[in-house]
Design a protein around this motif. Structure first.
Motif, PDB file in Angstrom:
ATOM      1  N   UNK A 113       0.799  -1.229   0.000  1.00  0.00           N
ATOM      2  CA  UNK A 113       0.000   0.000   0.000  1.00  0.00           C
ATOM      3  C   UNK A 113       0.828   1.275   0.000  1.00  0.00           C
ATOM      4  N   UNK A 114       2.047   1.237   0.559  1.00  0.00           N
ATOM      5  CA  UNK A 114       2.791   2.473   0.794  1.00  0.00           C
ATOM      6  C   UNK A 114       4.145   2.483   0.099  1.00  0.00           C
ATOM      7  N   UNK A 115       4.429   3.567  -0.636  1.00  0.00           N
ATOM      8  CA  UNK A 115       5.732   3.788  -1.265  1.00  0.00           C
ATOM      9  C   UNK A 115       6.313   5.100  -0.755  1.00  0.00           C
ATOM     10  N   UNK A 116       7.616   5.099  -0.464  1.00  0.00           N
ATOM     11  CA  UNK A 116       8.318   6.293   0.001  1.00  0.00           C
ATOM     12  C   UNK A 116       9.270   6.786  -1.072  1.00  0.00           C
ATOM     13  N   UNK A 117       9.401   8.123  -1.216  1.00  0.00           N
ATOM     14  CA  UNK A 117      10.185   8.696  -2.313  1.00  0.00           C
ATOM     15  C   UNK A 117      11.012   9.887  -1.828  1.00  0.00           C
ATOM     16  N   UNK A 118      12.107  10.153  -2.541  1.00  0.00           N
ATOM     17  CA  UNK A 118      12.946  11.325  -2.244  1.00  0.00           C
ATOM     18  C   UNK A 118      13.758  11.662  -3.489  1.00  0.00           C
TER      19      UNK A 118
END
Length: 431
Positions: A343-348
């Motif tokens: 469900x969750x994706x992290x980005x930078x």
């Protein structure tokens, strides 16, 4: 550039010539090459969070912006829409003299505002190899807003208000040439039409005679232009993908200018012409492990072609040529995405964005310089059909200085280190 000092019709024409030159110069700055300094890259929350380092691989409809060739891999009908909110903060210190009026050192802040930038994309895969799409987004835009009174903002004789509003419509056709071969998982190409609408509003004060008397000069203009883009996506395997996007330049001609100066109204007489530069975007995405996608983008904008600005204010007036001599520039982006769970994706991401403006010819349309951009974001997959993306970015604008130019009503100037805060959100739907 020539500037009049008397409020008669002939003086109005000469002042309009100067102001139109400034307006067309600004449109050039905001051109379709996605050049550094004034282009808007916040055309999708997911891409912005990754610093636009998704040229090699992008698996949602915003690929119409990052790399249109990638839409061959999007099944069925997909739609994505979003908004970005940009809040800049810039201070300018000026000193010197304009037409004999001495201005002491004065620090002025640009008026605060929030720019709202929309975008929407739709793609449809016709069969296993063919796809079509339509992207509508804002590739360039700005609002420069200072106080109009010269006693508050000494640069008002050059410019105290500028607003540029653009929208680009990009219908696209993509075709997959190769699929599931030993040397390529996918190889796709795309061609798109770029239809650009630009609207301009510019305001400055005009001196009347040698004294401190002045009056506002307003100018509005618009333009429709057509260009094209070509793109390639090459997926070597599940881990490695490359992308190249070419965007054509435009032969921009601003016509139908309308101005108001001391009751003198003029319309549909002035024109200006400039060749806007082409650009090349190169990208690679690599997944060392399944949940992680690391991307790099290098964007080359050939602003060196912008060496002069040609203006004719009226059919019976002299053609004016203003020297610009801008530089070709690169924009470098590094970004990543980590799929924490289903469900969750992290980005930078991080960007080094070089400014093409030659400071010998800089003005107050929008004080700018080299920038660094830091971004973070997240994606939340609500269901198989719906995903929400969010991003925040901080832009740091490097300090710059330029010297007094009396003819253009530019003082000795220091543009202090500036910044901007950006919030972006998108929703993606799959049918």
């Amino acid at each position: 550039m020539e500037t009049s000092m008397h409020p008669n019709a002939k003086a109005a024409k000469r002042s309009l010539l100067s102001t139109l030159a400034l307006s067309v110069a600004l449109v050039a700055t905001l051109g379709t090459a996605h050049g550094a300094g004034f282009a808007i890259y916040e055309t999708d929350a997911r891409g912005f969070a990754m610093a636009n380092a998704n040229v090699g691989r992008n698996d949602d409809a915003s690929a119409l912006y990052s790399n249109p060739a990638a839409i061959t891999q999007l099944p069925g009908l997909q739609i994505k829409a979003g908004l970005s909110f940009i809040m800049p903060d810039i201070d300018v210190t000026t000193w010197g003299s304009i037409d004999g009026q001495v201005s002491g050192e004065k620090k002025t802040s640009m008026n605060s505002y929030t720019a709202v930038i929309p975008n929407i994309y739709a793609t449809y895969r016709i069969n296993d190899n063919m796809a079509v799409g339509m992207g509508i987004f804002v590739p360039y835009g700005l609002k420069s807003d200072f106080e109009k009174e010269p006693i508050v903002w000494p640069g008002a004789y050059n410019n105290y208000y500028t607003e540029i509003e653009t929208v680009e419509m990009s219908p696209t056709f993509a075709y997959r040439l190769v699929h599931d071969q030993p040397w390529a998982k996918n190889l796709s190409v795309a061609v798109g039409l770029a239809i650009l609408r630009t609207d301009i509003t510019i305001k400055r004060q005009m001196l009347l005679g040698a004294g401190p008397t002045y009056t506002p000069l307003y100018l509005e203009g618009d333009d429709w232009e057509f260009g094209y883009n070509l793109s390639v996506q090459y997926e070597v395997n599940d881990q490695l993908a490359f992308g190249i996007v070419y965007r054509s330049g435009f032969d921009t001609k601003i016509t139908g200018a309308k101005a108001n100066l001391v009751g003198v109204k003029t319309s549909n007489d002035a024109w200006g012409k400039i060749d806007l530069p082409e650009s090349w975007s190169f990208g690679v995405n690599y997944s060392p492990i399944a949940p992680l996608n690391i991307g790099f983008q290098a964007l080359r904008t050939n602003w060196g072609s912008y060496d002069k600005l040609t203006i004719q204010a009226f059919p019976d007036s002299t053609v004016s040529v203003a020297e610009k001599h801008w530089k070709d520039v690169w924009r470098y982006s590094l970004g990543g995405e980590y799929q924490l769970n289903n469900a969750l994706a992290l980005r930078a991401g991080f960007v080094i964005d070089k400014d093409p403006v030659n400071t010998r010819y800089a003005d107050y349309m929008v004080p700018s310089n080299d920038r660094q951009i830091f971004s973070v974001g997240a994606g939340w997959r609500i269901s198989k059909a719906v995903t929400l993306d969010f991003a925040y970015g901080y832009i740091k604008i490097k300090e710059s200085t330029f010297s007094e130019r009396t003819a253009d009503h530019v003082l000795n100037t220091k543009v202090h280190t500036g910044n901007a805060h950006i919030f972006s959100a998108s929703i993606a739907c799959r049918f």
